[in-house]
Each structure stands twice: as structure tokens, then as C-alpha cells.
Scaffold this active site. Structure first.
Site, mmCIF file in Angstrom:
data_model
loop_
_atom_site.group_PDB
_atom_site.id
_atom_site.type_symbol
_atom_site.label_atom_id
_atom_site.label_comp_id
_atom_site.label_asym_id
_atom_site.label_seq_id
_atom_site.Cartn_x
_atom_site.Cartn_y
_atom_site.Cartn_z
ATOM 1 N N ALA A 241 -4.748 -10.313 -5.993
ATOM 2 C CA ALA A 241 -5.387 -9.366 -6.921
ATOM 3 C C ALA A 241 -4.957 -9.639 -8.347
ATOM 4 O O ALA A 241 -5.705 -9.411 -9.289
ATOM 5 C CB ALA A 241 -5.005 -7.941 -6.547
ATOM 6 N N GLU A 244 -6.496 -14.090 -10.245
ATOM 7 C CA GLU A 244 -7.837 -14.617 -10.554
ATOM 8 C C GLU A 244 -8.582 -13.708 -11.526
ATOM 9 O O GLU A 244 -9.241 -14.155 -12.470
ATOM 10 C CB GLU A 244 -8.634 -14.783 -9.261
ATOM 11 C CG GLU A 244 -9.805 -15.686 -9.507
ATOM 12 C CD GLU A 244 -10.734 -15.827 -8.325
ATOM 13 O OE1 GLU A 244 -10.299 -15.640 -7.178
ATOM 14 O OE2 GLU A 244 -11.909 -16.103 -8.582
ATOM 15 N N SER A 246 -7.302 -11.682 -13.766
ATOM 16 C CA SER A 246 -6.762 -11.772 -15.129
ATOM 17 C C SER A 246 -7.138 -13.097 -15.778
ATOM 18 O O SER A 246 -7.406 -13.157 -16.981
ATOM 19 C CB SER A 246 -5.243 -11.621 -15.113
ATOM 20 O OG SER A 246 -4.895 -10.402 -14.515
ATOM 21 N N CYS A 351 -6.817 0.307 -10.326
ATOM 22 C CA CYS A 351 -5.993 -0.906 -10.312
ATOM 23 C C CYS A 351 -4.538 -0.611 -10.663
ATOM 24 O O CYS A 351 -4.235 -0.109 -11.749
ATOM 25 C CB CYS A 351 -6.566 -1.909 -11.301
ATOM 26 S SG CYS A 351 -5.575 -3.393 -11.424
ATOM 27 N N GLU A 360 -1.075 -8.586 -20.793
ATOM 28 C CA GLU A 360 -1.236 -10.046 -20.739
ATOM 29 C C GLU A 360 -2.359 -10.481 -21.680
ATOM 30 O O GLU A 360 -2.216 -11.433 -22.455
ATOM 31 C CB GLU A 360 -1.611 -10.497 -19.320
ATOM 32 C CG GLU A 360 -0.465 -10.492 -18.341
ATOM 33 C CD GLU A 360 -0.919 -10.950 -16.952
ATOM 34 O OE1 GLU A 360 -1.739 -11.867 -16.838
ATOM 35 O OE2 GLU A 360 -0.451 -10.355 -15.953
HETATM 36 C C1 HEM Z 1 -8.246 -8.064 -15.385
HETATM 37 C C2 HEM Z 1 -7.526 -8.004 -14.301
HETATM 38 C C3 HEM Z 1 -7.783 -7.085 -13.156
HETATM 39 C C4 HEM Z 1 -8.949 -6.451 -12.783
HETATM 40 C C5 HEM Z 1 -10.318 -6.530 -13.451
HETATM 41 C C6 HEM Z 1 -8.650 -5.659 -11.603
HETATM 42 C C7 HEM Z 1 -9.572 -4.842 -10.973
HETATM 43 C C8 HEM Z 1 -9.263 -3.977 -9.941
HETATM 44 C C9 HEM Z 1 -10.180 -3.015 -9.360
HETATM 45 C C10 HEM Z 1 -11.632 -2.817 -9.769
HETATM 46 C C11 HEM Z 1 -9.510 -2.339 -8.400
HETATM 47 C C12 HEM Z 1 -10.044 -1.141 -7.579
HETATM 48 C C13 HEM Z 1 -10.665 -1.542 -6.272
HETATM 49 C C14 HEM Z 1 -11.329 -0.378 -5.555
HETATM 50 O O1 HEM Z 1 -11.257 0.770 -5.979
HETATM 51 O O2 HEM Z 1 -11.970 -0.637 -4.510
HETATM 52 C C15 HEM Z 1 -8.167 -2.896 -8.338
HETATM 53 C C16 HEM Z 1 -7.181 -2.509 -7.457
HETATM 54 C C17 HEM Z 1 -5.935 -3.066 -7.415
HETATM 55 N N1 HEM Z 1 -5.394 -4.004 -8.273
HETATM 56 FE FE1 HEM Z 1 -6.321 -4.846 -9.841
HETATM 57 N N2 HEM Z 1 -7.337 -5.834 -11.285
HETATM 58 C C18 HEM Z 1 -6.765 -6.689 -12.205
HETATM 59 C C19 HEM Z 1 -5.443 -7.115 -12.260
HETATM 60 C C20 HEM Z 1 -4.466 -6.746 -11.374
HETATM 61 C C21 HEM Z 1 -3.091 -7.161 -11.440
HETATM 62 C C22 HEM Z 1 -2.492 -8.037 -12.533
HETATM 63 C C23 HEM Z 1 -2.469 -6.622 -10.338
HETATM 64 C C24 HEM Z 1 -1.047 -6.742 -9.876
HETATM 65 C C25 HEM Z 1 -0.157 -7.497 -10.349
HETATM 66 C C26 HEM Z 1 -3.451 -5.841 -9.619
HETATM 67 C C27 HEM Z 1 -3.203 -5.121 -8.490
HETATM 68 C C28 HEM Z 1 -4.095 -4.258 -7.894
HETATM 69 C C29 HEM Z 1 -3.769 -3.450 -6.737
HETATM 70 C C30 HEM Z 1 -2.441 -3.435 -5.980
HETATM 71 C C31 HEM Z 1 -4.925 -2.708 -6.420
HETATM 72 C C32 HEM Z 1 -5.126 -1.756 -5.260
HETATM 73 C C33 HEM Z 1 -4.841 -0.369 -5.693
HETATM 74 C C34 HEM Z 1 -5.104 0.638 -4.596
HETATM 75 O O3 HEM Z 1 -5.916 0.409 -3.699
HETATM 76 O O4 HEM Z 1 -4.464 1.693 -4.661
HETATM 77 N N3 HEM Z 1 -4.660 -5.943 -10.277
HETATM 78 N N4 HEM Z 1 -8.044 -3.876 -9.303
#
Ligand code: HEM
Length: 400
Positions: A241, A244, A246, A351, A360
Site C-alpha cells: 500500500a 506504488e 506514493s 488511508c 513525502e
Molecule cells: C499517495 C499515496 C497513497 C494513496 C493514494 C493511498 C490511498 C488509500 C486509500 C484510497 C485507502 C482506503 C481504501 C478503502 O477504503 O477501501 C487506503 C488505505 C490504506 N492505506 Fe493508503 N494510500 C497511500 C499511501 C499509503 C502509505 C504510504 C501507507 C503506509 C505506509 C498506506 C497504508 C494504508 C493502509 C494501512 C490502509 C488501510 C486502512 C484501513 O483499512 O483501515 N497508504 N489508502
């Protein structure tokens, strides 16, 4: 729309630019029944409503993934990741790694991010040109997320290959080869993590305070807080997550800025615009374009009934360009305020890494544009033909 829209078989134009087609779909039927019986939401308010009620709009993917993956490692992975689990299990797992994402933990990362960015820029300094993805935007996020988890530096290329194979398996249609690669990647990734965990248990003093691996390993050792399967899949998910998405955010930001030189001028005159600039990049080219939910009971949105047990596509890319929420939605405007885009989702699954990703991007753009004010596009960005992820596979720019 002249022909029937089908998300499983989108027109060629959609792959390079989904926005015009989605805007037409939103205007005609914001709650659209795809020919396979799933529903597509393109309106901002409808999508917000689904994010806000996780009990009615479930994230559990077992019913979707069983026919797609069968009884395979990919099925095990994608149904054990925190993002695809509903409360109360979701609440228990999310709480465990929350400590790694506090303000304090984030602040501790800032010097490291600055020094990594400067290291990449030093390398570019003497080059007349560069390919942005390989030489810049891919590098930072994978270093940061591996630091966050506690993965040694020399293993980071392995992670990249596995992550790509596992995430590709989320595309709506797949070849047998893609499935096989995804399954093999999960098996190898799990084995790699098991070895890393054994090492971490043998050398607990090597870990940093905020390292997620240690937090999760301790929770697993505790018995009922986390099972071994849950532990391994949260680590895999986090590594996937966190990089890619970021990477694509950074590449898109560079591409949009260089395609709109007036916006570069704005930023150079007022560096404080960096925060709204990053939000606009996220809105304009959402790295994750689609989230999914499943209805637990019959639901009505914008006057349309969606029956219980239906898969629903939340089109983040369309919500972010909804004119009812964003004036002149197709204009890239780094001064845009308010900018309540949905690129990080909303509600309980918002997220976990959003603050980290934002920092970042801010540091990367700030230092890149300041140091290389003559940066210019050499050719158009190459957009990968994927639906779920908005990926630029290569971007050639000149530096001087
Ligand atoms: C531009 C970068 C990023 C984008 C666009 C992004 C986008 C998202 C989105 C849309 C979700 C929600 C998914 C849903 O509700 O079905 C999500 C969940 C999550 N993201 Fe990101 N993400 C990014 C970067 C990161 C980074 C850097 C990390 C960790 C180092 C991360 C960790 C997570 C985690 C652990 C979840 C799950 C949260 C949950 O279900 O409670 N993400 N992300």
C-alpha cells in the site's frame, strides 16, 4: 454515451483518460448498473455516504475474491488485509499499528526523507536528462515504507516485484500468468517475512521504536491480539500500500506541473503553496482510482435501489472531478481551497499512511522544483493501461 459502458471492457480512451467518459456517466446515471450486475458510483456525495457507513457498505471481499482467486494464496492475502476487513476485527487490527503513524513518529521521519530526496537529486545534478519513475519517484516511497516496517535495505528490490504482482491481481480482468505470478509472490513474500520475524525476535534491540514489524510481532506473541496469518498479511499489505501509490503521486505531480508552467511560476513565487499543490495533485490524478464495497442490505442512492449483496465500485477518480463539489474540476489549480478530494478514502478505512504520503510529496516537490527550475518535459508521460491504479510507467524530462 453511444455504447453501453462496461467497466470490464472499457474503451481505449478510458485507459489514457478516464475523466471525460466518467463525467458523461455521472451526468447521465450517477448510480449506474454495469452489465455484470455490479454498480458504479460516480457522484461525490453518494460515495461519501458509502464510506461513512462501513457496516452497511462492507469492505469484506470474500464473496468477490472466491470466484476470482479460488482457494489460493492471493485469496488468503486479500481477505486478511486490514483494508478488506470489517469492524470489529478491523478496529482491533488498525489499533495495533496506529502508534507507527502518530505525529511524533512522522516528525522523526522528516530528516530521513529530506536526506533521501537530496541524495537522489545529487545524482541527477550532473545529468542533462532523466527518467523520473526509475531515477526519482519510485525510490523514495519504497525506502520510507521499508524503514517503517523494518525491512533491510538490500531486500527492497524483492519487495517491489512481489508488490507489483500482488496488486496487479486486483485488476478487474486477469490472465492466468498474472494470477500465477500473484500467487507465487504471496508465497515468497510470506516466507521472506517469516525469516525476517525470526531475525527480529532474535535481535529485538536492532529495531526502531516506531517500527511496525516489532509492534505487530509483539501483538502476535501476545496471543489473541493478532494471529500469525494476520500478522504476515498486514506486513505484506502495508509494504504494498505504501509505495506504488506514493510513487505515482510523485510522478503525476511532476507531470502536471511541467504540463502547466504557470503553476510552477505560482509555486516558485509562493513556496507556501506546497500543501495545496500536493492536495491538487492527489485530487487531479488519484493514485487509487477505485475502491469497492458490498451492500449488506438493500440501499437507495440518488433514487436508485442497489440490492443487498451487490458489489459497488466507488469511482474516486470521478468523485474528485464532480463539478457539484469542485468548481472547474478539470482545471489543475494548485491554489484550490477547499479541496476535499477522496484520494485517501474516508471513514474507518481512511488511508493510515496519508500524512506520511503527504509529507513525502511535499518534500520531494519542494526540493526538486527549487533545485531544478528549468525542468521540462521531453515527451508525453506513458500511462499504464490499468483501471484501479493511475500509473505513469515512464516520464522523460530534461534537467537543464
Ligand atoms: C499517495 C499515496 C497513497 C494513496 C493514494 C493511498 C490511498 C488509500 C486509500 C484510497 C485507502 C482506503 C481504501 C478503502 O477504503 O477501501 C487506503 C488505505 C490504506 N492505506 Fe493508503 N494510500 C497511500 C499511501 C499509503 C502509505 C504510504 C501507507 C503506509 C505506509 C498506506 C497504508 C494504508 C493502509 C494501512 C490502509 C488501510 C486502512 C484501513 O483499512 O483501515 N497508504 N489508502
Amino acid at each position: 454515451m453511444t455504447t453501453v459502458f462496461d467497466l470490464r471492457n472499457v474503451p481505449e480512451e478510458y485507459l489514457s483518460n478516464p475523466y471525460r467518459i466518467l463525467s458523461e456517466l455521472r451526468a447521465k446515471s450517477p448510480v449506474y448498473k454495469n452489465p455484470d450486475g455490479t454498480f458504479i458510483l460516480t457522484g461525490y456525495n453518494d460515495i461519501v455516504q458509502t464510506y461513512r457507513s462501513p457496516i452497511i457498505w462492507s469492505s469484506d471481499k470474500k464473496a468477490d475474491f472466491k470466484p476470482k482467486f479460488g482457494n489460493t494464496p492471493l485469496f488468503e492475502h486479500h481477505t486478511n488485509s486490514v483494508v478488506f476487513i470489517d469492524p470489529p476485527d478491523h478496529t482491533r487490527i488498525r489499533r495495533l499499528f496506529q502508534s507507527a503513524f502518530t505525529r511524533k513518529a512522522l516528525a522523526a521521519f522528516v530528516p530521513r526523507i529530506i536526506s533521501l530526496v537530496d541524495e537522489y537529486l545529487d545524482r541527477i545534478e550532473d545529468q542533462g536528462q532523466l527518467e523520473v519513475v526509475e531515477e526519482f519517484s519510485f525510490r523514495l516511497p519504497i525506502e520510507v515504507v521499508c524503514d517503517l516496517l523494518g525491512v533491510p535495505r538490500q531486500d527492497r528490490e524483492l519487495i517491489r516485484g512481489w508488490a507489483n504482482a500482488i496488486l496487479t491481481a486486483l485488476e478487474p480482468t486477469l490472465t492466468q500468468e498474472q494470477l500465477d505470478n500473484g500467487n507465487e509472490a504471496v508465497v515468497n513474500f510470506k516466507q521472506y517475512l517469516r525469516d525476517l520475524i525470526i531475525h527480529r525476535r532474535a535481535h529485538p534491540d536492532d529495531a526502531r521504536d516506531t517500527e511496525i514489524l516489532t509492534v505487530l510481532v509483539d501483538a502476535e506473541a501476545d496471543g489473541d491480539r493478532l494471529s500469525e496469518t494476520e500478522l504476515l498479511h498486514q506486513c505484506i499489505f502495508m509494504l504494498n500500500a505504501g509505495h506504488e501509490t506514493s510513487t505515482n503521486m510523485i510522478t503525476h505531480g511532476i507531470n502536471e506541473m511541467l504540463s502547466n508552467p504557470d503553476q510552477i511560476d505560482l509555486l516558485s513565487k509562493d513556496p507556501d503553496l506546497i500543501e495545496t499543490m500536493v492536495e491538487e495533485v492527489l485530487r487531479y490524478q488519484a493514485p487509487i482510482q477505485i475502491n469497492n464495497r458490498r451492500t449488506i442490505t438493500d440501499q437507495t442512492l440518488s433514487g436508485v435501489i442497489i440490492p443487498a449483496n451487490t458489489t459497488v465500485h466507488l469511482m474516486i477518480n470521478a468523485a474528485n472531478r464532480d463539478p457539484a463539489q469542485f468548481p472547474e474540476p478539470d482545471r489543475f489549480d494548485i491554489t484550490r481551497r477547499p479541496n476535499r478530494h477522496l484520494s485517501f478514502g474516508l471513514g474507518v478505512h481512511i488511508c493510515a499512511g496519508n500524512a506520511l504520503a503527504r509529507v513525502e510529496a511535499q518534500i520531494a516537490f519542494q526540493r526538486l522544483f527549487k533545485r531544478f527550475p528549468k525542468l521540462a518535459l521531453r515527451s508525453s508521460a506513458v500511462i499504464a493501461p490499468r483501471l484501479r491504479f493511475r500509473e505513469i510507467s515512464s516520464l522523460h524530462v530534461s534537467v537543464t
